[in-house]
Design a protein around this motif. Structure first.
Motif, PDB file in Angstrom:
ATOM      1  N   GLN A 179       0.896  -1.112   0.077  1.00 41.98           N
ATOM      2  CA  GLN A 179      -0.142   0.124  -0.151  1.00 41.98           C
ATOM      3  C   GLN A 179       0.753   1.055  -0.017  1.00 41.98           C
ATOM      4  O   GLN A 179       0.805   2.256  -0.705  1.00 41.98           O
ATOM      5  CB  GLN A 179      -0.815  -0.072   1.141  1.00 41.98           C
ATOM      6  N   GLN A 180       1.972   1.296   0.879  1.00 38.45           N
ATOM      7  CA  GLN A 180       2.797   2.406   0.974  1.00 38.45           C
ATOM      8  C   GLN A 180       3.459   2.564  -0.308  1.00 38.45           C
ATOM      9  O   GLN A 180       3.785   3.787  -0.890  1.00 38.45           O
ATOM     10  CB  GLN A 180       3.709   2.160   2.233  1.00 38.45           C
ATOM     11  N   ASN A 181       4.203   1.703  -1.075  1.00 35.13           N
ATOM     12  CA  ASN A 181       4.887   1.591  -2.312  1.00 35.13           C
ATOM     13  C   ASN A 181       3.806   2.260  -3.551  1.00 35.13           C
ATOM     14  O   ASN A 181       4.241   2.911  -4.188  1.00 35.13           O
ATOM     15  CB  ASN A 181       5.257   0.203  -2.648  1.00 35.13           C
ATOM     16  N   LEU A 182       2.483   1.861  -3.253  1.00 33.39           N
ATOM     17  CA  LEU A 182       1.460   2.249  -4.343  1.00 33.39           C
ATOM     18  C   LEU A 182       1.517   3.736  -4.154  1.00 33.39           C
ATOM     19  O   LEU A 182       1.294   4.673  -4.974  1.00 33.39           O
ATOM     20  CB  LEU A 182       0.165   1.530  -4.027  1.00 33.39           C
ATOM     21  N   LYS A 187       3.087   9.037  -6.025  1.00 29.34           N
ATOM     22  CA  LYS A 187       3.627  10.511  -5.736  1.00 29.34           C
ATOM     23  C   LYS A 187       4.656  10.599  -6.613  1.00 29.34           C
ATOM     24  O   LYS A 187       4.891  11.711  -7.341  1.00 29.34           O
ATOM     25  CB  LYS A 187       4.046  10.289  -4.097  1.00 29.34           C
ATOM     26  N   MET A 188       5.494   9.554  -6.899  1.00 25.84           N
ATOM     27  CA  MET A 188       6.488   9.645  -8.087  1.00 25.84           C
ATOM     28  C   MET A 188       6.036   9.976  -9.389  1.00 25.84           C
ATOM     29  O   MET A 188       6.616  10.580  -9.969  1.00 25.84           O
ATOM     30  CB  MET A 188       7.749   8.285  -7.894  1.00 25.84           C
ATOM     31  N   GLN A 189       4.763   9.487  -9.621  1.00 26.97           N
ATOM     32  CA  GLN A 189       4.466   9.522 -10.885  1.00 26.97           C
ATOM     33  C   GLN A 189       3.734  11.031 -11.002  1.00 26.97           C
ATOM     34  O   GLN A 189       4.244  11.581 -12.212  1.00 26.97           O
ATOM     35  CB  GLN A 189       3.181   8.507 -11.300  1.00 26.97           C
ATOM     36  N   SER A 190       3.390  11.614  -9.931  1.00 25.21           N
ATOM     37  CA  SER A 190       2.849  12.988  -9.865  1.00 25.21           C
ATOM     38  C   SER A 190       4.027  13.696  -9.975  1.00 25.21           C
ATOM     39  O   SER A 190       4.050  14.910 -10.801  1.00 25.21           O
ATOM     40  CB  SER A 190       2.086  13.246  -8.654  1.00 25.21           C
TER      41      SER A 190
END
Length: 411
Positions: A179-182, A187-190
């Motif tokens: 979940q945290q990785n998602l 966040k990284m995608q944004s």
């Protein structure tokens, strides 16, 4: 004395035993209560929950004896008891050829009577016993035997519950990590979309500046006004444009989508150079004495964005640790060690407190104040390195603090 024989399914039986993860664990009240009850019902001074390992019996629960945790399997009563599904009862050990000269009969605890109910798992494996014993010969009644067998089933139930709880705990931890990785990936995608947009917006004026610089050089040459001072100033502009372009290139590489990125052969020095380019402003602003000593020809096959992200995370951690240090020093040293490239990030900052050294790589953990960190930096960094067949660890926690990254060399 006759040693207990080894069951034909011993390998499978041991695998079943080990799946419960009970060997060498501390006493637990759920097991102790059942052992106490068995002792009371069977009216014996001693009772135990014994797990039969390859060459020993481990005492998970002990009533009536002190300072004992295991004994050799070769001299155990329980080693014989697991050879059958029914209760094994020895009414007088001195009269039994298997045990009459057994050290537990001839010496402490002077066993005369023994009754052991095997612990039969739902898969049909006998992994140990619930046994009662004492120093006087006797015989259990039918009801006592029935109760002992029922209690042995309850012991197995507790083992199953404990196993299921452990599996649920592991599943919960894995789910939380995913979940945290998602969240992290989102966040990284944004961030990637933001950086991509910024890079696009900056690249256009950079191209204009670079083009105008070339036009100015050409015009000044035609007017014969391109002296050395003017040439130097235009070179500064060109150099600055080039440097900004390199920073933008490094940023775009850093936020590249990991799932679509292919592993490519790259040098460790290139990755560290990328990090230095991204962190150069912060290094300068923090007044950090930075040094880099990278052995030549350290080549790896990796996803460049992930390796750069790991290195940048370690550099950022060092910079944060150096904030309150007067003489700030940070070095990156890379060497070939066997079939691996070993990269060490060394700083003389505040260090890692002893109580945190075992938890810094866990998801959600952070020593920073709330709002300053997701607690995922080192966890994600370690996952990236593990996926590349390497290792990330803390080798020295203070004076200096050293994080070590080990990656397989490309050959």
């Amino acid at each position: 004395m006759i040693e207990p024989r080894i069951p034909e399914n011993e390998a499978e039986r041991l695998k079943e035993l080990y799946s419960y993860d009970l060997l060498d664990t501390a006493p637990e009240i759920n097991f102790d209560q059942l052992t106490q009850l068995a002792s009371a019902i069977c009216q014996t001074s001693m009772a135990q929950v014994n797990l039969i390992d390859a060459d020993r019996q481990f005492f998970k629960s002990v009533i009536g004896r002190r300072d004992v945790s295991e004994a050799p399997r070769s001299t155990s009563f329980c080693g014989h008891a697991i050879l059958d599904n029914d209760i094994m009862e020895v009414t007088d050990a001195l009269q039994d050829e298997r045990f009459h000269d057994n050290p537990f009969v001839m010496g402490e605890p002077n066993v005369r009577f023994y009754a052991g109910a095997p612990l039969v798992t739902p898969r049909g494996y006998r992994v140990g016993t619930l046994c009662v014993f004492g120093s006087e010969a006797k015989r259990l009644s039918f009801d006592q035997k029935s109760a002992l067998k029922a209690l042995a089933s309850q012991v197995v139930d507790q083992m199953e519950i404990r196993k299921i709880n452990a599996e649920l705990s592991r599943a919960k931890t894995e789910l939380e990590l995913r979940q945290q990785n998602l969240i992290y990936n989102a966040k990284m995608q944004s961030l990637g979309e933001l950086i991509a947009g910024i890079c696009h917006q900056i690249n256009n004026p950079l191209a204009i500046i670079s083009g105008r610089s070339m036009i100015l050089k050409s015009m000044l040459e035609d007017l014969k006004g391109l002296n050395s001072q003017t040439q130097n100033e235009l070179n500064v502009i060109d150099h600055s444009v080039g440097r900004i372009s390199e920073i933008l290139k490094a940023l775009k590489m850093y936020i590249q989508e990991p799932e679509t990125e292919m592993k490519k052969v790259m040098s460790i020095k290139e990755a560290v150079d990328d990090v230095c380019m991204i962190a150069k402003g912060r290094l300068s602003a923090s007044d950090v004495s930075f040094s880099m000593d990278i052995a030549p020809d350290l080549m790896i096959k990796a996803k460049r964005s992930e390796i750069t992200q790991v290195f940048l995370s370690l550099v950022n951690n060092s910079l944060e640790a150096l904030e309150k240090t007067k003489e700030k020093k940070l070095s990156v040293v890379a060497r070939k060690e066997g079939k691996f490239a070993v990269i060490r990030f060394v700083d003389n900052g505040s260090g890692i407190p002893t109580e945190f050294q075992e938890t810094i790589f866990q998801p959600f953990f952070s020593t920073k104040s709330v709002g300053k960190s997701t607690g995922l930096g080192l966890s994600v960094a370690r996952d990236f390195i593990l996926q590349h067949g390497g290792e990330l660890k803390l080798t020295c926690s203070v004076n200096p603090t050293t994080f070590e990254v080990k990656l397989p060399l490309f050959s």
